[in-house]
Design a protein around this motif. Structure first.
Motif, PDB file in Angstrom:
ATOM      1  N   ALA A 295       0.836  -1.211   0.000  1.00 35.95           N
ATOM      2  CA  ALA A 295       0.000   0.000   0.000  1.00 35.95           C
ATOM      3  C   ALA A 295       0.867   1.256   0.000  1.00 35.95           C
ATOM      4  N   ARG A 296       2.091   1.118   0.545  1.00 35.03           N
ATOM      5  CA  ARG A 296       2.968   2.285   0.599  1.00 35.03           C
ATOM      6  C   ARG A 296       4.369   1.877   0.146  1.00 35.03           C
ATOM      7  N   VAL A 297       4.974   2.706  -0.697  1.00 36.31           N
ATOM      8  CA  VAL A 297       6.298   2.382  -1.240  1.00 36.31           C
ATOM      9  C   VAL A 297       7.301   3.462  -0.841  1.00 36.31           C
ATOM     10  N   GLY A 298       8.514   3.013  -0.581  1.00 31.17           N
ATOM     11  CA  GLY A 298       9.604   3.973  -0.332  1.00 31.17           C
ATOM     12  C   GLY A 298      10.617   3.834  -1.455  1.00 31.17           C
ATOM     13  N   VAL A 299      11.160   4.956  -1.902  1.00 30.03           N
ATOM     14  CA  VAL A 299      12.209   4.925  -2.923  1.00 30.03           C
ATOM     15  C   VAL A 299      13.393   5.726  -2.397  1.00 30.03           C
ATOM     16  N   ILE A 300      14.561   5.134  -2.479  1.00 27.54           N
ATOM     17  CA  ILE A 300      15.768   5.838  -2.027  1.00 27.54           C
ATOM     18  C   ILE A 300      16.529   6.311  -3.260  1.00 27.54           C
ATOM     19  N   GLY A 301      16.696   7.603  -3.352  1.00 28.06           N
ATOM     20  CA  GLY A 301      17.363   8.195  -4.524  1.00 28.06           C
ATOM     21  C   GLY A 301      16.338   8.928  -5.363  1.00 28.06           C
ATOM     22  N   ALA A 302      16.575  10.200  -5.593  1.00 25.41           N
ATOM     23  CA  ALA A 302      15.622  11.006  -6.377  1.00 25.41           C
ATOM     24  C   ALA A 302      16.237  11.397  -7.713  1.00 25.41           C
ATOM     25  N   GLY A 303      17.230  10.642  -8.129  1.00 23.69           N
ATOM     26  CA  GLY A 303      17.865  10.937  -9.420  1.00 23.69           C
ATOM     27  C   GLY A 303      17.043  10.384 -10.565  1.00 23.69           C
ATOM     28  N   THR A 304      17.671  10.178 -11.715  1.00 21.99           N
ATOM     29  CA  THR A 304      16.960   9.708 -12.920  1.00 21.99           C
ATOM     30  C   THR A 304      16.232   8.401 -12.632  1.00 21.99           C
ATOM     31  N   MET A 305      16.951   7.439 -12.052  1.00 18.84           N
ATOM     32  CA  MET A 305      16.321   6.129 -11.808  1.00 18.84           C
ATOM     33  C   MET A 305      15.289   6.227 -10.687  1.00 18.84           C
ATOM     34  N   GLY A 306      15.677   6.817  -9.570  1.00 21.01           N
ATOM     35  CA  GLY A 306      14.749   6.904  -8.439  1.00 21.01           C
ATOM     36  C   GLY A 306      13.477   7.644  -8.814  1.00 21.01           C
ATOM     37  N   GLY A 307      13.633   8.724  -9.568  1.00 24.07           N
ATOM     38  CA  GLY A 307      12.452   9.492  -9.986  1.00 24.07           C
ATOM     39  C   GLY A 307      11.574   8.682 -10.923  1.00 24.07           C
ATOM     40  N   GLY A 308      12.194   7.984 -11.877  1.00 19.57           N
ATOM     41  CA  GLY A 308      11.411   7.167 -12.812  1.00 19.57           C
ATOM     42  C   GLY A 308      10.694   6.042 -12.099  1.00 19.57           C
ATOM     43  N   ILE A 309      11.395   5.397 -11.179  1.00 19.88           N
ATOM     44  CA  ILE A 309      10.776   4.305 -10.401  1.00 19.88           C
ATOM     45  C   ILE A 309       9.592   4.846  -9.616  1.00 19.88           C
ATOM     46  N   LYS A 326      20.244  15.095   0.423  1.00 21.37           N
ATOM     47  CA  LYS A 326      20.375  16.561   0.424  1.00 21.37           C
ATOM     48  C   LYS A 326      19.054  17.178  -0.042  1.00 21.37           C
ATOM     49  N   GLN A 327      18.644  18.254   0.603  1.00 26.64           N
ATOM     50  CA  GLN A 327      17.394  18.931   0.264  1.00 26.64           C
ATOM     51  C   GLN A 327      17.381  19.323  -1.204  1.00 26.64           C
ATOM     52  N   GLU A 328      18.523  19.827  -1.697  1.00 28.89           N
ATOM     53  CA  GLU A 328      18.574  20.316  -3.085  1.00 28.89           C
ATOM     54  C   GLU A 328      18.281  19.171  -4.056  1.00 28.89           C
ATOM     55  N   ALA A 329      18.901  18.018  -3.791  1.00 28.83           N
ATOM     56  CA  ALA A 329      18.690  16.857  -4.679  1.00 28.83           C
ATOM     57  C   ALA A 329      17.249  16.378  -4.587  1.00 28.83           C
ATOM     58  N   LEU A 330      16.696  16.433  -3.390  1.00 29.95           N
ATOM     59  CA  LEU A 330      15.303  15.996  -3.201  1.00 29.95           C
ATOM     60  C   LEU A 330      14.365  16.932  -3.960  1.00 29.95           C
ATOM     61  N   ASP A 331      14.568  18.227  -3.784  1.00 29.00           N
ATOM     62  CA  ASP A 331      13.712  19.215  -4.471  1.00 29.00           C
ATOM     63  C   ASP A 331      13.818  19.043  -5.975  1.00 29.00           C
ATOM     64  N   LYS A 332      15.053  18.809  -6.451  1.00 35.36           N
ATOM     65  CA  LYS A 332      15.262  18.640  -7.901  1.00 35.36           C
ATOM     66  C   LYS A 332      14.528  17.399  -8.405  1.00 35.36           C
ATOM     67  N   GLY A 333      14.611  16.346  -7.615  1.00 34.92           N
ATOM     68  CA  GLY A 333      13.949  15.100  -8.025  1.00 34.92           C
ATOM     69  C   GLY A 333      12.446  15.255  -8.112  1.00 34.92           C
ATOM     70  N   ILE A 334      11.870  15.943  -7.115  1.00 34.52           N
ATOM     71  CA  ILE A 334      10.409  16.143  -7.114  1.00 34.52           C
ATOM     72  C   ILE A 334      10.002  17.059  -8.253  1.00 34.52           C
TER      73      ILE A 334
END
Ligand code: T1G
Length: 694
Positions: A295-309, A326-334
């Motif tokens: 019902a709930r998924v966690g993804v580690i990494g907000a880069g190309t792969m993490g975002g696509g997943i 890092k906040q910057e990487a997280l914001d960029k991924g979202i």
């Protein structure tokens, strides 16, 4: 044993198709229908007949599980069943709910009347199997919904909602509420009003200036049919409905159907159809294995792969917590995810409401503690075992008992990763292919300790996020990359011997690959292959590689990301421009090696590249890393741009003839001195037995 259940409702005989899962019109079911019609015809108390299926399906068409077997054409074949229904002196009414496809639709067209619920799905999808409707669909459908609508339905193979066909002669009535009760009421009306029996075959059909219309249709379809012959044959069959009496039109349809049945393209499409469904079955994991709730998924990494997943799960309506350090990487991924959805919205593929709904299900975090409720956590962090170790040790601390911990690794040992935790039974590989929200392929890597219910759960989740999941055992490169490594290695030797990157790519792309090996290297990044080769030189010194690719990388020519690789790239443009500098480097390199370049034919290029896949694929089967040849084909069809009309490397080898493939491999072994080319023992065995790989 599938059959048709016969039951009297007053003076109406109800024949219920009962061949789960979708009432495929297999031999037993066909016999059951005929027996029911005969019983109804012989019973004076019976005034009418209703044919009905299940809520899920009236019928999914000919039973594709019988394709290629004598049962498929055994009498009563579908033609005979339809003729018997049409000749019945009592009204036969098709009551349609759920899917009504292919032969199922043709069966309904043979009935005197048809009633349906509004949300039934009507299709003649045979073209998607490289065929055409082979039991009268091309002759009857135009007579009830018109030539244009019928041609569209048959050439596209796409389903049409029954309500969209309201008002056509396809349906006599739409049923609100219970389909059976509605059909019985309709049947009562037909009998009470003594309505004459309607046979679709008797409907006159005309189309003004049909020659011009079909010529136009051919011009349109030719441009999109690609290597598949079926769409054009569909047009020929439908045109026969206009130009010939019904029975002759049926003969034209039959001839064309049998022709298509024998084409390699249809074999490839049928192979892929089955392969997709078979891949989801794991031999030692029972189909009824209880699965864990995701019902709930966690993804580690907000880069190309993490975002696509992440997008895959949001698209399926599953909330995701995405973690970055890092906040910057997280914001960029979202922001990237939002941008992707906005682009889809601009193309009309997504509504604002859906975009808001999906983004509303995405939560960003920099704390592992936010994974405490996650049922499935997928890491897509840097591909280095030390980083994976830290991540999985942390997950072991915070994830709830029973959470599935998945690694998106494409090369590392999933068993090693599992052993970083105290719960190896909950650890699995989920290898997505970039771009992860687009590519259908998902390699599900089963560790030695991975629990069966974890495997069943991940395969179920894969279907939910619309992926083609294929199970792989643990080895370097799993299935797809372990094979592609030899494909690339062989391509490198072709350059040494005299070919240019552009010639190899052109030959492979002309043969059908979406992208040749060198354009693919420039796209993915040549440094990735370089890193693997450097590892290989240490781990497996016996495997030989052409050294030119290393030279290219030593000059920083990684491909598109550095503006040049095997080809040149202008800023902002992905177009691969042949680079005379590379050709000169190659010439110098061959001189250094004392190699006199030779002209290499496209046929040899294709054979060496594709047979390299086949040979390593056979070894993967022998090692038990893949459980069936069709799984390997599904991986190549959905993850590596392998041409669908050739069905995958293993089917292609069977189409060429395994005997011929093995002979070519032996020639390559003799000419190259590379032991890789000795045909895999499985190939030798199958050739000796006169068997195929698929
Ligand atoms: N016969 C037998 N089994 C079938 C089947 C069929 N026609 N279609 C699907 N299945 C099985 C499938 O293998 C799977 O099995 C299960 O049903 C669920 O399938 C003379 C010659 C019907 C829309 O091309 O498009 O008629 O894995 O996972 O998403 O002109 O299956 O569970 O054991 O896809 O709900 C034409 C192909 C045949 C229809 C259901 N008919 N099937 O989709 O479930 S050629 C088709 C589909 C023909 C005549 C010609 C879809 C579906 P298992 P699924 P789904």
């Amino acid at each position: 044993m599938s059959s048709a259940n016969y039951e009297l409702h007053g003076s109406t005989a109800v024949i219920t198709l009962d061949n789960p899962p979708v009432n495929g019109l297999g031999f037993d079911l066909r016999c059951g229908i005929v027996a029911g019609i005969d019983q109804a015809a012989a019973d004076p108390a019976v005034k009418a007949v209703v044919l009905i299926g299940s809520d899920r399906a009236f019928s999914g068409g000919a039973d594709i599980r019988e394709f290629g077997s004598p049962k498929s054409f055994a009498e009563p074949n579908l033609h005979s069943v339809i003729n018997i229904i049409e000749a019945c002196r009592k009204p036969v009414i098709a009551a349609i709910g759920g899917v009504c496809m292919g032969g199922g639709t043709e069966l309904a067209l043979g009935c005197h009347f048809r009633v349906a619920v509004a949300n039934a799905s009507i299709a003649l999808p045979e073209v998607k199997l490289g065929l055409l409707p082979g039991a009268g669909g091309t002759q009857r459908m135009p007579r009830v919904i018109g030539v244009e609508a019928a041609l569209n339905m048959i050439v596209s193979g796409n389903p049409v909602a029954s309500e969209k066909l309201k008002g056509t002669a396809l349906f006599d009535e739409f049923i609100d509420g219970d389909l059976l009760q509605g059909a019985l009421a309709f049947s009562g009306k037909v009998v009470a009003e003594k309505r004459p029996l309607k046979r679709v075959r008797d409907i006159k059909i005309d189309y003004p200036n049909q020659e011009a219309f079909f010529q136009f249709s051919r011009n349109m379809v030719k441009g999109v049919a690609g290597p598949f012959p079926a769409p054009m044959k569909c047009i020929d069959a439908v045109q026969a409905a206009l130009t010939k009496p019904f029975d002759q039109g049926m003969k034209v349809e039959r001839t064309l159907f049998l022709q298509l049945m024998g084409t390699p393209e249809s074999r490839a499409l049928r192979h892929a159809f089955f392969g997709e469904r078979t891949a989801s079955k794991i031999p030692d994991v029972p189909a009824d294995t209880p699965t864990r709730k995701i019902a709930r998924v966690g993804v580690i990494g907000a880069g190309t792969m993490g975002g696509g997943i992440t997008m895959n799960f949001l698209n399926a309506g599953i909330p995701v917590t995405m973690l970055e350090m890092k906040q910057e990487a997280l914001d960029k991924g979202i922001a990237t995810i939002r941008k992707n959805y906005e682009n889809s919205m601009k193309k009309g593929k997504l509504t604002q409401e859906k975009l808001d709904q999906r983004m509303g299900m995405l939560k960003g975090t920099m704390s592992y503690d936010d994974f405490k409720d996650a049922d499935l956590i997928i890491e897509a962090v840097f591909e280095e075992i030390g980083v994976k170790e830290a991540v999985f040790k942390k997950l072991d601390e915070v994830a709830k008992p029973g959470a599935i911990l998945a690694s998106n690794t494409s090369t590392l040992d999933v068993n090693k990763i599992a052993n970083f935790t105290k719960r190896p039974q909950d650890v699995v590989g989920m290898h997505f292919f970039s771009p992860a929200n687009v590519m259908k392929l998902l390699e599900v890597v089963r560790g030695a300790a991975t629990a069966k219910d974890v495997m069943a759960t991940v395969m179920q989740v894969a279907k939910k996020i619309r992926k083609t999941a294929v199970v792989s055992g643990v080895c370097d490169g799993f299935i797809g990359n372990r094979m592609i490594e030899h494909y690339g290695r062989v391509a490198g030797f072709l350059l040494e011997e005299g070919a240019t990157p552009a010639q190899v790519d052109k030959a492979m792309e002309k043969w059908g690959m979406a992208m040749g090996p060198f354009r693919m290297g420039d796209l993915a990044g040549n440094d990735i292959g370089w890193a693997i080769r450097k590892r290989r030189y240490v781990e497996k010194p016996s495997i030989r590689y052409a050294k030119f690719a290393d030279r290219l990388c030593e000059q920083g020519r990684y491909g598109q990301k550095t503006g040049k690789g095997w080809y040149l790239y202008q800023a902002g443009n992905r177009k691969a421009i042949p680079d005379p500098e590379v050709d000169q480097m190659l010439e110098d390199y061959r001189k250094e090696l004392g190699i006199t370049p030779r002209k290499i034919s496209d046929a040899e290029i294709v054979a060496r590249c594709i047979y390299a896949l086949v040979n390593e694929g056979a070894r993967i089967l022998e090692d038990g890393i893949a459980s069936r040849a069709s799984d390997i084909d599904m991986i190549y069809l959905t993850g590596y741009g392998f041409p669908l009309h050739r069905g995958g490397p293993m089917l292609y080898a069977d189409e060429v003839g395994l005997y011929n493939v093995a002979r070519s491999m032996k020639e390559f072994a003799a000419s190259s001195g590379d032991s890789f080319w000795e045909p895999a023992p499985l190939i030798v065995k199958r050739v000796a037995e006169g068997k195929s790989l698929t």
